[in-house]
Motif scaffolding. Structure first.
Motif, short mmCIF file in Angstrom:
data_model
loop_
_atom_site.label_atom_id
_atom_site.label_comp_id
_atom_site.label_asym_id
_atom_site.label_seq_id
_atom_site.Cartn_x
_atom_site.Cartn_y
_atom_site.Cartn_z
N LEU A 1 -20.80 0.58 5.08
CA LEU A 1 -20.21 -0.64 4.55
C LEU A 1 -18.73 -0.67 4.91
O LEU A 1 -17.99 0.25 4.60
N HIS A 2 -18.31 -1.76 5.57
CA HIS A 2 -16.90 -1.94 5.90
C HIS A 2 -16.48 -3.28 5.31
O HIS A 2 -17.23 -4.25 5.40
N PRO B 1 12.84 11.17 -17.35
CA PRO B 1 13.19 9.75 -17.24
C PRO B 1 13.49 9.38 -15.78
O PRO B 1 14.05 10.19 -15.03
N PHE B 2 13.12 8.16 -15.39
CA PHE B 2 13.39 7.73 -14.02
C PHE B 2 13.91 6.31 -14.00
O PHE B 2 13.62 5.50 -14.90
N ARG B 3 14.68 6.01 -12.96
CA ARG B 3 15.16 4.64 -12.76
C ARG B 3 14.01 3.75 -12.29
O ARG B 3 13.78 2.69 -12.82
N ASP B 4 13.32 4.21 -11.26
CA ASP B 4 12.18 3.47 -10.71
C ASP B 4 11.07 4.45 -10.37
O ASP B 4 11.34 5.54 -9.85
N GLY B 5 9.84 4.03 -10.63
CA GLY B 5 8.66 4.77 -10.19
C GLY B 5 7.73 3.76 -9.56
O GLY B 5 7.46 2.72 -10.16
N VAL B 6 7.31 4.02 -8.35
CA VAL B 6 6.43 3.06 -7.68
C VAL B 6 5.17 3.76 -7.20
O VAL B 6 5.18 4.97 -6.94
N ALA B 7 4.11 3.00 -7.10
CA ALA B 7 2.85 3.55 -6.58
C ALA B 7 2.14 2.46 -5.79
O ALA B 7 2.05 1.32 -6.23
N GLY B 8 1.64 2.86 -4.63
CA GLY B 8 0.76 2.00 -3.85
C GLY B 8 -0.61 2.66 -3.86
O GLY B 8 -0.73 3.88 -3.76
N PHE B 9 -1.65 1.84 -4.00
CA PHE B 9 -3.02 2.35 -4.01
C PHE B 9 -3.73 1.78 -2.78
O PHE B 9 -3.76 0.56 -2.59
N PHE B 10 -4.30 2.68 -1.98
CA PHE B 10 -4.84 2.29 -0.68
C PHE B 10 -6.30 2.67 -0.55
O PHE B 10 -6.72 3.74 -0.99
N ASP B 11 -7.08 1.79 0.10
CA ASP B 11 -8.48 2.11 0.36
C ASP B 11 -8.57 3.16 1.46
O ASP B 11 -7.96 3.02 2.53
N LEU B 12 -9.35 4.20 1.20
CA LEU B 12 -9.53 5.32 2.12
C LEU B 12 -11.01 5.64 2.16
O LEU B 12 -11.67 5.62 1.12
N PRO B 13 -11.60 5.90 3.32
CA PRO B 13 -13.02 6.25 3.36
C PRO B 13 -13.32 7.44 2.44
O PRO B 13 -12.55 8.40 2.36
N GLY C 1 -18.71 3.83 -0.90
CA GLY C 1 -18.21 4.44 0.33
C GLY C 1 -16.71 4.47 0.45
O GLY C 1 -16.17 5.00 1.43
N GLY C 2 -16.01 3.92 -0.53
CA GLY C 2 -14.54 3.84 -0.44
C GLY C 2 -13.84 4.54 -1.58
O GLY C 2 -14.17 4.29 -2.74
N ASP D 1 -6.92 12.49 6.68
CA ASP D 1 -7.49 11.78 7.83
C ASP D 1 -7.21 10.30 7.64
O ASP D 1 -7.76 9.68 6.73
N VAL D 2 -6.36 9.74 8.49
CA VAL D 2 -5.94 8.35 8.28
C VAL D 2 -6.85 7.34 8.97
O VAL D 2 -6.63 6.13 8.87
N GLU D 3 -7.90 7.83 9.64
CA GLU D 3 -8.86 6.91 10.26
C GLU D 3 -9.53 6.11 9.15
O GLU D 3 -10.15 6.67 8.25
N GLY D 4 -9.41 4.81 9.19
CA GLY D 4 -10.02 3.98 8.16
C GLY D 4 -9.14 3.74 6.95
O GLY D 4 -9.53 3.03 6.02
N LEU D 5 -7.93 4.34 6.92
CA LEU D 5 -7.00 4.10 5.81
C LEU D 5 -6.40 2.71 5.97
O LEU D 5 -5.88 2.37 7.03
#
Lengths: 423, 225
Positions: free
Chosen positions: A181-182, B8-20, B40-41, B191-195
């Motif tokens: 699935l893609h 304590p922090f001034r800024d905290g950020v997070a990105g959430f990414f689809d990975l196989p 599958g993800g 493994d960044v293939e498909g990230l």
């Protein structure tokens, strides 16, 4: 509704359905208790706006029971998918009643064994002629149509490229078929092309005619062009576009003149036709294959004959009353204009589904509550059904809504958004 | 030590990414399961913090994690999410040694440089190690609302730390952020293939506090102690 200081999330709002879906630990049922505790509180708040029981047919003015108070109220209905008002047409009722008299309640069997009736064959034949295809096959629901179609055709090693906003039934069907699935970015043919370039072997591209949360239309010409260039087959799920789009109501494929370029035509009877069930239309060879391999169909009881007869009557109305579609589009245009005059953002819709964009996952429930208090029945839609911060109130327009209904809806929505500081 | 510690922090950020899923499975120990956002993800979390106060002074931090299924134990608060950090890097040696000793975090063995750039509605993070660029991430945000969310952080030796995150949080899924990764030992094993290069979810917490509760062995939690 909120029990927290202004600006802070209410306690029940810390979680949503997605928090209760995955767990590790030693007890299979370890999420049941926490979910029940959360849901019990959420039900006293915004979630009470879901699953409110209708006490009448899904017509433009319906009687709806408030889950918190138990009170039954008369509301103008913008929640049902009964786009052409066919579920309660006299001809449809009469056909269903006559079928109950003739066949009784259910089919009492699988369609490949004892559950096939003459009325099922009649609907298959009429549907195939309507869609200008050789044959059609029926499923108990739209969900089972996708699950059955996709698991019948896909195998391990195959690839399915699915629009990121595609319905869960498509995702579940691909998963059951154990294909890879893609997802491609919504309606983005360039992203589809990038991902198709990386796949080899049997490949399917799955898209919808109208996407049910944003109401936008598939970029079908671009999708077809890319899919064809890469030798991929195309599934077009027209659940929300069948019988309302196209000069003759055959859907988005007809609308774009691409009926012969789509390989798998799927639709449902539960929206514009006001009934229940799903279908696939195509070549006789394809339909015979699905008859043999669509497990969700032959391992289920067939559609009830009474529902089938009602759907057949509804299809006949669609064919002889094109003015119903015209009236639907007039109502859509009127409501869009009224909402625009109230300063309401309806996102990227191009269809009878109008998402009133709230973009505040907490306040969407407050907005929906106010709109219902003003006499309009419509549900808040929030994560995980739509992306975070893209919550909305969804309005489904019917051909039978009057100008007074449309005006009331626009005013109620505008007032609610202003009261909550959304605009 | 058995006390909680606040950062304590001034800024905290997070990105959430689809990975196989197969890429995430490879990074996560067998007793944990990558959470499948879609069949599958799995989900890669890239988070960064600008700590202005800590037991070891101010420092910047980058954390790459796989989102995993949370451990649900009767009587304990359900977390907002559970994470398995597979690499943490900080701008000071003291912060690195503190993270390893105190919290059993899997630290990159060298200090890194982290540049935080704030513009209206956009927060950019650039990480370099030994002068070599490693990653750049942008996170976008709107006005936040006060949050106080519990996370589970699975650390080394089958232990768990519960972490409370507080602050003014903006969280959305508009897909307007970005991530750029370079081949670098800090990212070894990923493994960044498909990230997907664009986050499906972006979170930005301003004027926040991260509180780590004492690390506990998973076996003890499972026994209900």
């Amino acid at each position: 509704m909120s029990d927290a200081p202004s600006g802070e999330r209410p306690s029940w709002f810390k979680y949503d359905y997605s928090n209760f879906y995955h767990a590790s630990g030693d007890d299979l049922l370890n999420l049941v208790g926490p979910f029940h505790a959360w849901y019990t509180e959420a039900l006293q708040r915004g979630y009470a706006l879901y699953s409110e029981a209708l006490h009448t047919e899904p017509r433009p003015e319906a009687r709806v029971q408030d889950r918190r108070t138990g009170k039954v109220e008369d509301l103008v209905n913008f929640a049902s998918y009964n786009y052409l008002g066919l579920s309660f047409r006299p001809e449809v009722r009469a056909a269903a009643i006559a079928a109950v008299e003739r066949y009784g309640l259910g089919a009492s069997g699988s369609p490949i064994l004892s559950g096939m009736f003459d009325v099922h064959r009649a609907l298959e034949d009429r549907l195939a002629r309507f869609k200008k295809k050789e044959a059609a096959i029926l499923f108990p629901t739209g969900y089972s149509a996708n699950v059955g179609l996709l698991s019948a055709l896909l195998r391990p090693g195959d690839h399915a490229l699915v629009d990121q906003y595609a319905h869960a039934s498509i995702v579940d069907g691909v998963t059951l078929g154990r294909a890879e699935l893609h997802y491609f970015r919504h309606n983005d043919a360039a992203d589809l092309e990038r991902k198709l370039a990386r796949t080899r072997g049997r490949t399917l591209v799955a898209v919808e005619g109208v996407y049910s949360m944003d109401g936008d239309v598939c970029a079908l010409p671009a999708v077809v062009e890319v899919a064809r260039r890469h030798g991929a087959r195309i599934l077009l799920d027209e659940a929300h576009s069948s019988f309302v789009f196209g000069a003759e109501g055959r859907g988005i494929a007809e609308h774009f003149g691409l009926e012969d370029e789509v390989d798998l035509h799927l639709g449902t009877f539960s929206k514009a036709l006001g009934g229940q069930g799903g279908f696939v239309c195509g070549s006789r060879a394809l339909i015979d294959y699905l008859n043999a391999f669509a497990r969700s169909r032959f391992f289920s009881c067939n559609l009830a004959p009474a529902v089938t007869a009602g759907v057949l009557a509804a299809l006949e109305i669609v064919e002889r009353e094109p003015q119903l579609r015209a009236r639907l589009w007039e109502n859509v245009a009127k409501l869009r204009a009224l909402l625009a005059s109230e300063g309401v953002d309806v996102g990227v819709t191009e269809s009878q589904i109008l998402p009133v964009m709230v973009r505040n996952d907490a306040k969407v429930f407050e907005v929906a509550d106010r709109v219902q208090a003003a006499g309009i029945f419509a549900q808040p839609i929030t994560y995980p059904a739509v992306p975070k911060h893209r919550s909305r109130l969804r309005l489904s327009v019917s051909a039978l809504h009057t100008d007074a209904h449309l005006a009331l809806a626009a005013r109620a929505v505008g007032d609610a958004l202003r009261a909550e500081g959304i605009q | 030590m058995s006390t909680a510690e606040s950062y304590p922090f001034r800024d905290g950020v997070a990105g959430f990414f689809d990975l196989p899923f197969r890429a995430a499975r490879h990074l996560v120990p067998r007793h944990l399961v990558p959470l499948e956002r879609r069949p599958g993800g799995a989900v890669l979390s890239v988070a960064s913090f600008d700590f202005h106060t800590s037991p070891v002074g101010p420092y910047g931090e980058i954390v790459l994690s796989i989102v995993v299924a949370p451990l649900v134990v009767s009587g304990r608060e359900l977390p907002k999410a559970a994470l398995y950090p597979f690499v943490v890097a900080t701008t000071t040696t003291a912060a690195r040694e503190h993270g390893i000793a105190r919290w059993k975090l899997p630290h990159f063995p060298e200090d890194v440089g982290i540049d935080f750039r704030r513009e209206p509605g956009v927060f950019a993070v650039s990480v370099v190690a030994a002068g070599t660029p490693v990653l750049e991430m942008t996170v976008t945000g709107q006005a936040g609302m006060p949050v106080k969310d519990l996370y589970q952080v699975f650390v080394e030796d089958e232990h768990l730390a519960e972490v409370l995150m507080e602050g003014e949080s903006s969280e959305h899924e508009e897909g307007t952020g970005s991530l750029s990764l370079r081949a670098h030992p800090l990212l070894a094993g990923l493994d960044v293939e498909g990230l997907e290069p664009s986050p499906f979810r972006e979170q930005w917490i301003r004027a926040g506090m991260e509180t780590f509760h004492p690390v506990v062995p998973l076996a003890a939690l499972r026994r209900g102690r």
